[in-house]
Scaffold this motif. Structure first.
Motif, PDB file in Angstrom:
ATOM      1  N   LEU A 329       0.829  -1.206   0.000  1.00  0.00           N
ATOM      2  CA  LEU A 329       0.000   0.000   0.000  1.00  0.00           C
ATOM      3  C   LEU A 329       0.866   1.260   0.000  1.00  0.00           C
ATOM      4  CD1 LEU A 329      -2.775  -1.027   2.557  1.00  0.00           C
ATOM      5  CD2 LEU A 329      -3.029  -0.756   0.098  1.00  0.00           C
ATOM      6  N   SER A 330       1.968   1.217   0.760  1.00  0.00           N
ATOM      7  CA  SER A 330       2.872   2.371   0.802  1.00  0.00           C
ATOM      8  C   SER A 330       3.472   2.636  -0.574  1.00  0.00           C
ATOM      9  CB  SER A 330       3.979   2.111   1.828  1.00  0.00           C
ATOM     10  OG  SER A 330       4.890   3.181   1.848  1.00  0.00           O
ATOM     11  N   LYS A 333       0.862   4.082  -2.799  1.00  0.00           N
ATOM     12  CA  LYS A 333       0.651   5.477  -2.442  1.00  0.00           C
ATOM     13  C   LYS A 333       1.755   6.364  -3.022  1.00  0.00           C
ATOM     14  CE  LYS A 333       0.042   8.496   1.570  1.00  0.00           C
ATOM     15  NZ  LYS A 333       0.021   8.582   3.051  1.00  0.00           N
ATOM     16  N   GLN A 334       2.995   5.853  -2.971  1.00  0.00           N
ATOM     17  CA  GLN A 334       4.106   6.614  -3.531  1.00  0.00           C
ATOM     18  C   GLN A 334       3.953   6.783  -5.044  1.00  0.00           C
ATOM     19  OE1 GLN A 334       7.617   4.549  -2.277  1.00  0.00           O
ATOM     20  NE2 GLN A 334       7.177   4.855  -0.102  1.00  0.00           N
ATOM     21  N   ALA A 336       1.147   6.728  -6.648  1.00  0.00           N
ATOM     22  CA  ALA A 336       0.032   7.645  -6.872  1.00  0.00           C
ATOM     23  C   ALA A 336       0.472   9.095  -6.680  1.00  0.00           C
ATOM     24  CB  ALA A 336      -1.113   7.303  -5.922  1.00  0.00           C
ATOM     25  N   ASN A 337       1.279   9.323  -5.632  1.00  0.00           N
ATOM     26  CA  ASN A 337       1.777  10.680  -5.404  1.00  0.00           C
ATOM     27  C   ASN A 337       2.687  11.141  -6.541  1.00  0.00           C
ATOM     28  OD1 ASN A 337       0.465  10.997  -2.975  1.00  0.00           O
ATOM     29  ND2 ASN A 337       2.169  10.190  -1.750  1.00  0.00           N
ATOM     30  N   GLU A 439      10.655   9.889   0.543  1.00  0.00           N
ATOM     31  CA  GLU A 439       9.428  10.557   0.984  1.00  0.00           C
ATOM     32  C   GLU A 439       9.676  11.314   2.286  1.00  0.00           C
ATOM     33  OE1 GLU A 439       5.552  11.773   0.564  1.00  0.00           O
ATOM     34  OE2 GLU A 439       6.660  10.483  -0.840  1.00  0.00           O
TER      35      GLU A 439
END
Length: 535
Positions: A329-330, A333-334, A336-337, A439
């Motif tokens: 998930l992390s 998310k990265q 996606a960012n 990040e």
């Protein structure tokens, strides 16, 4: 008849009918036994009474002396008759050794032979006894006693009570008993009704078929759940355990096939047993424990019945499985960012191009497009030349766009090179580590209101290890916090749900045989070094 057979009775009605049938059956059997017992007891008492009365008559001196007379009946009948009437006996008969009657309730039978054939034991052996025989007056219970005169048997006394009279006495005496038993039966039926309603209430008004269906449904749910589940009662005895729990706790096949229901939780899983002694009315969640050599996250939920705890349910799952999901998930998310940053950056550039075209500055627009194209091409060329792994390329590209959007300079050292192909486990660990470290660097620099804003990356695969250095100009990590920076739940950033990224990074790297170090950077912030041994 068929309609009656097709009627379906619910559990309440079945219990009432079956318990009532049982009570009535017991009553019938008991009644037969009691009737026989009372009858036998009454006959025995009447027999003893007859025998006692016969002894009394046989010991009357006038009766013994009358046997020496020419007409004994003239004396004996007068003596015996009042005794018979007073005692209530049906008859008192006195006879000689030949069985000739000297007394009888019916004078016409005097002088005739006694009937029944049960005088031999008294006349020949001198015994006193009870008997039940048919006589001139009907079936009777008799007491037989020999009459002795100077030690010689001269006759016999027979005292009798008719069996019909005995049965009439038994019936009269039994009436109150039968009324009591009938009242008990009615009480038993009402008790059956109460028990049936009480049990139905305990079963939440469910039928046996519904309970059976729920049981199999519960078993299917229990065994199909991938989390380990153990239920215990308030004594700590295991009431349910699923396959997943056995797989986590045990490694041997024979242990996994053992039925632990009824065993003590303290003996089977000591860490869970110890937690029972700490009162947790609301339970606890995601507590780390070691079960079967695995680090697991345990949840404890109390089982409450009318606001009283009657046991606990424990659910647990391997921490590594959750960490893999968290890492995935992390990473998503990265990505996606990074895509969002890239989209935002290109949206800004499109607006610039649109403004130049609208102002009829076509040459400037073309120059701007060429400039941006060259920047992107140079960056892609740099990444393609330096990095072979396409996933690492994509990660760096996304982070470049994210840094550019935040106004942060992100650079890769020109001597960097990464051409080695990692295993899938090490590749996943590296992607997670790079994503989280970069990040964190972006967030650390973003919090600075002014000053130098830069992230410098260097990597190489020369030698036995692949090494990545990520250095930033952020606020850095103090010496006090450096010892705890990789601990789960610890974070220097504000807000909840923090302190996961670096802890997950270190765990995944350690599991893959890699490591991560923290040093003081030359840019004024932190410098993380990721070391990936080659296979």
């Amino acid at each position: 008849m068929k309609r009656f057979l097709n009627i379906k009775f619910n559990l309440r009605m079945k219990m009432i009918l079956l318990i009532s049938l049982l009570i009535i059956s017991i009553w019938i059997i008991f009644s037969v036994f009691l009737e026989r017992f009372i009858s036998d007891m009454a006959e025995d008492q009447i027999g003893k009474r007859a025998l006692s009365l016969a002894h009394s008559v046989a010991n009357i001196p006038e009766v013994k002396e009358a046997f020496a007379l020419e007409d004994p009946s003239s004396v004996i009948q007068g003596i015996v008759q009042p005794i018979q009437q007073e005692s209530g006996a049906e008859f008192i008969v006195v006879g000689n050794k030949e069985g000739i009657r000297y007394s009888h309730p019916n004078p016409d039978f005097i002088g005739k032979k006694m009937v029944g054939g049960d005088n031999d034991r008294a006349l020949l052996l001198g015994e006193s006894y009870k008997s039940k025989k048919d006589g001139t007056l009907g079936l009777s219970i008799r007491g037989k006693v020999p009459i002795l005169s100077e030690g010689t048997i001269v006759g016999v006394v027979s005292v009798g009570f008719l069996s019909n009279d005995v049965q009439r006495i038994v019936t009269e005496q039994s009436k109150s008993l039968w009324l009591t038993i009938s009242a008990i039966i009615l009480l038993g039926i009402f008790g059956a009704i109460f028990i049936a309603y009480y049990i139905k209430r305990l079963l939440y008004d469910m039928e046996p078929e519904e309970i059976s269906h729920l049981y199999f449904q519960k078993e299917a749910i229990l065994q199909s759940t991938h989390e380990g589940i153990i239920a215990v009662d308030h004594h700590g005895a295991i009431t349910a355990i699923n396959k997943a729990a056995k797989d986590i706790i045990y490694n041997k096949l024979e242990q996994k096939q053992t039925d632990f229901v009824g065993a003590s939780i303290e003996e089977i899983v000591p860490p869970l047993g110890n937690s029972m002694y700490v009162i947790h009315r609301s339970g606890f969640y995601d507590r780390e424990m070691v079960l079967g050599g695995e680090v697991v996250l345990v949840n404890q939920t109390p089982i409450l019945s009318e606001d009283v705890s009657t046991g606990f349910v424990y659910t647990f799952r391997k921490k590594t499985e959750l960490e893999k999901v968290t890492a995935e998930l992390s990473r998503i998310k990265q990505y996606a960012n990074a895509l969002r940053s890239q989209t935002h950056e290109f949206s800004n550039k499109l607006h610039i191009i649109l403004g130049l075209v609208q102002n009829d500055l076509q040459n400037e627009a073309i120059d701007f497009i060429k400039k941006e194209s060259n920047i992107q091409q140079d960056r892609l060329k740099l990444l393609s030349e330096k990095v072979v792994d396409p996933l690492v390329q994509a990660l760096f590209q996304g982070k470049f766009n994210q840094a550019n959007e935040l106004g942060i300079i992100m650079s890769i050292h020109p001597d960097s090179r990464f051409e080695y192909s990692l295993s899938e486990e090490k590749q996943n660990a590296l992607l997670t580590a790079l994503g989280n470290v970069i990040e964190n660097a972006l967030e650390s620099i973003k919090q600075k209101e002014d000053g130098f804003r830069k992230i410098s990356i260097f990597f190489t695969d020369i030698g036995d290890d692949c090494i990545f250095e990520i250095e930033d100009s952020g606020s850095g990590v103090s010496e006090e916090n450096s010892a705890r920076i990789f601990q789960q739940g610890f974070s220097t950033k504000k807000g909840s749900h923090r302190g996961t990224g670096l802890a997950l990074t270190k765990l995944m790297l350690n599991d893959a045989g890699c490591e991560i170090l923290l040093e003081e950077g030359d840019l004024g912030g932190s410098c993380f070094i990721i070391i990936i041994p080659k296979d």
